[in-house]
Design an enzyme around this catalytic site. Structure first.
Site, PDB file in Angstrom:
ATOM      1  N   ASP A 147      -1.295  -3.377  10.440  1.00 42.08           N
ATOM      2  CA  ASP A 147      -0.266  -2.414  10.196  1.00 42.08           C
ATOM      3  C   ASP A 147      -0.400  -1.537  11.683  1.00 42.08           C
ATOM      4  OD1 ASP A 147       2.045  -0.674   8.910  1.00 42.08           O
ATOM      5  OD2 ASP A 147       0.892  -1.817   7.236  1.00 42.08           O
TER       6      ASP A 147
ATOM      7  N   HIS B 185       3.821  -3.252  -1.054  1.00 39.48           N
ATOM      8  CA  HIS B 185       3.074  -2.031  -1.159  1.00 39.48           C
ATOM      9  C   HIS B 185       3.900  -0.644  -1.534  1.00 39.48           C
ATOM     10  CE1 HIS B 185       3.884  -1.322   2.626  1.00 39.48           C
ATOM     11  NE2 HIS B 185       3.338  -0.031   2.695  1.00 39.48           N
ATOM     12  N   ASP B 186       5.243  -0.990  -1.460  1.00 37.92           N
ATOM     13  CA  ASP B 186       6.309   0.125  -1.512  1.00 37.92           C
ATOM     14  C   ASP B 186       7.290  -0.051  -2.667  1.00 37.92           C
ATOM     15  OD1 ASP B 186       5.255   1.627   0.625  1.00 37.92           O
ATOM     16  OD2 ASP B 186       6.705   0.544   2.137  1.00 37.92           O
TER      17      ASP B 186
ATOM     18  N   ASP C 277       5.612  -0.383  11.242  1.00 38.29           N
ATOM     19  CA  ASP C 277       5.984   0.678  10.202  1.00 38.29           C
ATOM     20  C   ASP C 277       7.074   1.358  10.700  1.00 38.29           C
ATOM     21  OD1 ASP C 277       4.985   1.893   7.609  1.00 38.29           O
ATOM     22  OD2 ASP C 277       5.313   3.604   8.866  1.00 38.29           O
TER      23      ASP C 277
ATOM     24  N   GLU D 149       9.314  -3.593   9.946  1.00 39.44           N
ATOM     25  CA  GLU D 149       9.925  -2.954   8.751  1.00 39.44           C
ATOM     26  C   GLU D 149      11.047  -1.983   9.358  1.00 39.44           C
ATOM     27  OE1 GLU D 149       8.763   0.460   5.142  1.00 39.44           O
ATOM     28  OE2 GLU D 149       8.448   0.754   7.221  1.00 39.44           O
TER      29      GLU D 149
END
Ligand code: GLC
Ligand code: CA
Length: 557
Positions: free
Chosen positions: A98, A328-329, A199, A256
């Site tokens: 990430d 994961h979100d 991210d 993202e």
């Protein structure tokens, strides 16, 4: 289209904290990950994305980095990370990390130096601004609630944070900061990292005038993404970033991105785009509530189908997106996208099939391959996630009862995806021998890797077949580069599409309805490639699909 090394790959997201604990402290770690590389290989995984493993106070689970050059002690050491890289390489697998560079942690040395000298060099690594008439510089609400501006102690200044106040935003207008970021990225790539998941990257471009927007909530604030949507120029920052880093290493990058301007897609992921690919969040966007999780709409099948179809048609004109059903979100895909009657192994396989065979790079999220589901949360205390706590409060403030607020969070909480991976029916699902940092889903005695390894019909073994088909010598070309052509859009419950090259035509058809459906076939069928109900006779002229049935057929061409 110029072919890239990553076009035909299948990726897997690991949430390290919840993957596997090797030393009994209740927290997943690198050693745990290393011990499961063979498992991932057996699933057909080529690229592994690790959610943040950098040193962090974990206010936002590692998305608040206090040292970009260090591995969090909780997870292990740099030596172990290097071992992970080497062991992956042996298995012909690629590791991506990430990259969280819109913000860092308030514990990062840069921010600490900025606080110590609020008018000095390091303050300019962040956005330190004077307030307006006793108020913060603008009326933005952060993604995690409350104002985006936090007072700088001992001054009349505020600093900007679009996420938690412990995640100050980095100033991308400052060349000194950028130099540091590029150096850091290249340092990791130099170690042999294959690339990054990037991210919240759209947020890096700020409107330096920080204009107020029309308030959109009872708190009198306006969502900070309004500024993101109205400011131009993020492309220049992204292009310079790429040229100084990723491009030099032919790295794989998956971004993202929310709130992108529609016409920017080709510059983001087209030929020579800023990124290799980005996630397709169009289906997830369907359950974004007007005010929060408490008014998040349930998924409507037809809207869901439409959103995927539209985005496939749009994206294939210029590049590849990365397809997910969860991360994961997000809550678990099985609990979110499948109606109650389909939340079973057949439905789980069906959802996996239509997602993995889309055009684009499939990203499987840990536990998806065994059909993990949302957890039953008994009280708000059971949650750990900062976002969930905010959403709970938001629901209460809007007048909902505690029960209703808990219900909303149960459906939408990010912690649904973060409960420990279910390895076996041993205590704590085999994730840890001590107390896990977040509760384990009660259904682990039923849904776990060990059971499924022994069952040829399990979701896990089906995922292996599914990924195997996608990557097989016979079908790799069509599933990687084949055109996406939607089919049976006039039906009530069928999600279907063709994947086509000049030589091949494949039909993927799934029945999300509760009753059997029958379709007229437009082409003769050569044979059945895959079926979640062990169907092996090829259909003639018409295709009957039971509830939750999915079939993959090779058609005449
Ligand atoms: C991204 C991450 C999320 C995190 C946020 C702030 O959306 O996926 O987990 O909370 O950025 O870094
Ligand atoms: Ca551990």
């Amino acid at each position: 289209m110029k072919r890239k090394w990553w076009h035909d790959k299948v990726a897997y997201q690991i949430y390290p904290k919840s993957f596997l604990d090797s030393n009994g402290d209740g927290i997943g770690d690198l050693r745990g990950i290393i011990s499961k590389l063979d498992y991932l290989k057996s699933l057909g995984i080529d690229i592994v994305w690790l959610s943040p493993i950098y040193k962090s106070p974990f206010v936002d689970q590692g998305y608040d980095i206090s040292d970009y050059y260090a591995i969090a002690e909780e997870f292990g050491t740099m030596e172990e990370f290097e071992e992970l890289l080497a062991e992956s390489k042996k298995r012909d697998m690629h590791i991506i990390m990430d990259l969280v560079i819109n913000h860092c942690s308030d514990q990062h040395e840069w921010f600490q130096k900025a606080l110590a000298d609020p008018y000095g060099e390091y303050a300019d690594f962040f956005y330190f601004r004077k307030g307006k008439n006793g108020n913060p510089p603008s009326n933005y609400r952060s993604y995690f609630g409350g104002s985006c501006w936090e007072p700088v102690p001992g001054t009349d200044l505020y600093y900007l944070h679009m996420f938690a106040k412990e995640q100050p935003d980095l100033n991308w207008e400052n060349p000194k900061l950028l130099e540091q970021l590029y150096q850091m990225i290249n340092w990791w790539l130099g170690k042999g990292l294959a690339g990054f998941r990037i991210d919240a990257i759209i947020n890096i471009k700020k409107d330096l005038a920080f204009p107020d927007y029309e308030p959109d909530g009872p708190d009198g604030l306006a969502a900070c993404w309004k500024m993101v949507e109205s400011v131009d120029g993020v492309g220049d920052l992204l292009e310079t970033l790429k040229k100084n880093t990723f491009q030099k290493y032919d790295a794989f990058t998956v971004a993202e991105v929310f709130n992108m301007k529609e016409d920017e897609l080709p510059s983001f992921i087209g030929k020579d785009g800023h990124f290799s690919t980005m996630f397709d969040f169009s289906a997830h966007a369907l359950s974004i509530g007007g005010n929060g999780w408490y008014d998040a709409p349930d998924i409507d099948f037809k809207k869901w189908r439409e959103s995927i179809v539209n985005s496939q048609l749009k994206v294939q004109k210029c590049g590849f997106e990365a397809n997910i059903i969860e991360n994961h979100d997000e809550p678990r895909g099985v609990s979110r996208y499948l109606p109650n009657y389909a939340q079973n192994p057949a439905g789980t396989k069906m959802l996996g099939t239509v997602s993995v065979l889309l055009r684009g790079i499939p990203f499987i999220y840990q536990g998806q391959e065994i059909g993990m589901q949302n957890t039953k949360w008994n009280s708000v205390e059971e949650f750990n996630d900062i976002n969930t706590k905010d959403q709970y409060q938001l629901a209460l403030d809007a007048g909902l009862s505690e029960e209703e607020a808990l219900y909303a969070c149960t459906k939408m909480s990010r912690d649904n995806a973060r409960t420990p991976m279910q390895w076996s029916d041993l205590e704590n699902a085999g994730f840890t021998t001590k107390t896990p940092w977040l509760k384990v889903n009660d259904n682990y005695p039923k849904i776990n890797v060990k059971n499924q390894e022994n069952d040829p019909d399990s979701v896990l073994n089906y995922y292996r077949k599914l990924i195997g088909v996608r990557k097989s010598a016979e079908y790799k070309e069509v599933f990687t580069y084949g055109e996406f052509v939607p089919a049976y859009l006039d039906t009530e419950s069928i999600m279907a599409y063709y994947r086509e090259t000049d030589e091949q035509r494949i039909l993927v058809a799934a029945n999300f309805g509760e009753n059997t459906a029958e379709l007229n076939l437009d082409y003769d069928i050569r044979h059945v490639i895959l079926s979640n109900m062990n169907q092996s006779t090829k259909p003639q002229r018409s295709l009957k699909l039971k509830s939750c049935e999915v079939i993959v057929l090779e058609c005449e061409k």
